[in-house]
Design a protein around this motif. Structure first.
Motif, PDB file in Angstrom:
ATOM      1  N   THR A   1       1.193  -1.378  -0.344  1.00  0.00           N
ATOM      2  CA  THR A   1       0.425  -0.299   0.180  1.00  0.00           C
ATOM      3  C   THR A   1       0.802   1.068   0.336  1.00  0.00           C
ATOM      4  O   THR A   1       1.884   0.978   0.685  1.00  0.00           O
TER       5      THR A   1
ATOM      6  N   THR B   1      -2.560   4.153  -2.916  1.00  0.00           N
ATOM      7  CA  THR B   1      -2.945   3.248  -3.709  1.00  0.00           C
ATOM      8  C   THR B   1      -1.943   1.867  -3.271  1.00  0.00           C
ATOM      9  O   THR B   1      -1.559   1.849  -2.587  1.00  0.00           O
TER      10      THR B   1
ATOM     11  N   LEU C   1      -7.999   1.550  -4.292  1.00  0.00           N
ATOM     12  CA  LEU C   1      -8.253   1.440  -3.253  1.00  0.00           C
ATOM     13  C   LEU C   1     -10.201   1.063  -3.851  1.00  0.00           C
ATOM     14  O   LEU C   1     -10.819   0.171  -3.330  1.00  0.00           O
TER      15      LEU C   1
END
Length: 127
Positions: free
Chosen positions: A17, A72, A99
């Motif tokens: 992430t 993202t 996401l």
């Protein structure tokens, strides 16, 4: 096991992430962070292929085609693309996923070359 099977079995996928602590003042992933992640994934793929001690000897033309925004998910995919006598070349691609949407695209790709070394740190055959 055939070379093709070894290549397929060594494909390495890592997900991360993109949090704010890994981004620059534009809120996109630091280029150096991306390169470090790519080298690590390339190392894993190369090691999984030959199960030898390896060192990175070069990174070839890393293309940053699209910025990777904070918030993202990225997927790094490493795949063996060349096998020499004592060296391997690994292509690493970084894909971006939003996401909360189904969007996915390739943002960065590059190649990394590794050399297998023996206990004296001398080049040794990868196979």
């Amino acid at each position: 096991m055939t070379i093709e099977e070894r290549i397929e079995n060594s494909v390495t996928r890592v997900f991360k992430t993109v949090f704010p602590n890994t981004t620059n003042h534009y809120d996109t992933l630091f280029g150096g962070t991306a390169m470090a992640l790519m080298d690590e994934v390339a190392f894993m793929a190369a090691t999984r292929f030959c199960r030898k001690k390896l060192v990175t000897v070069s990174s070839d033309k890393i293309n940053f085609t699209v910025p990777i925004p904070a918030g993202t998910i990225i997927e790094l995919v490493g795949r063996i693309i060349y096998i020499g006598r004592t060296s391997l070349k690994v292509m690493v691609e970084i894909y971006v996923e939003q996401l909360y949407a189904e969007e996915r695209y390739r943002a960065i790709h590059g190649e990394f070359t590794f050399v297998a070394i023996d206990e004296n740190k001398k080049p040794t055959p990868v196979l």
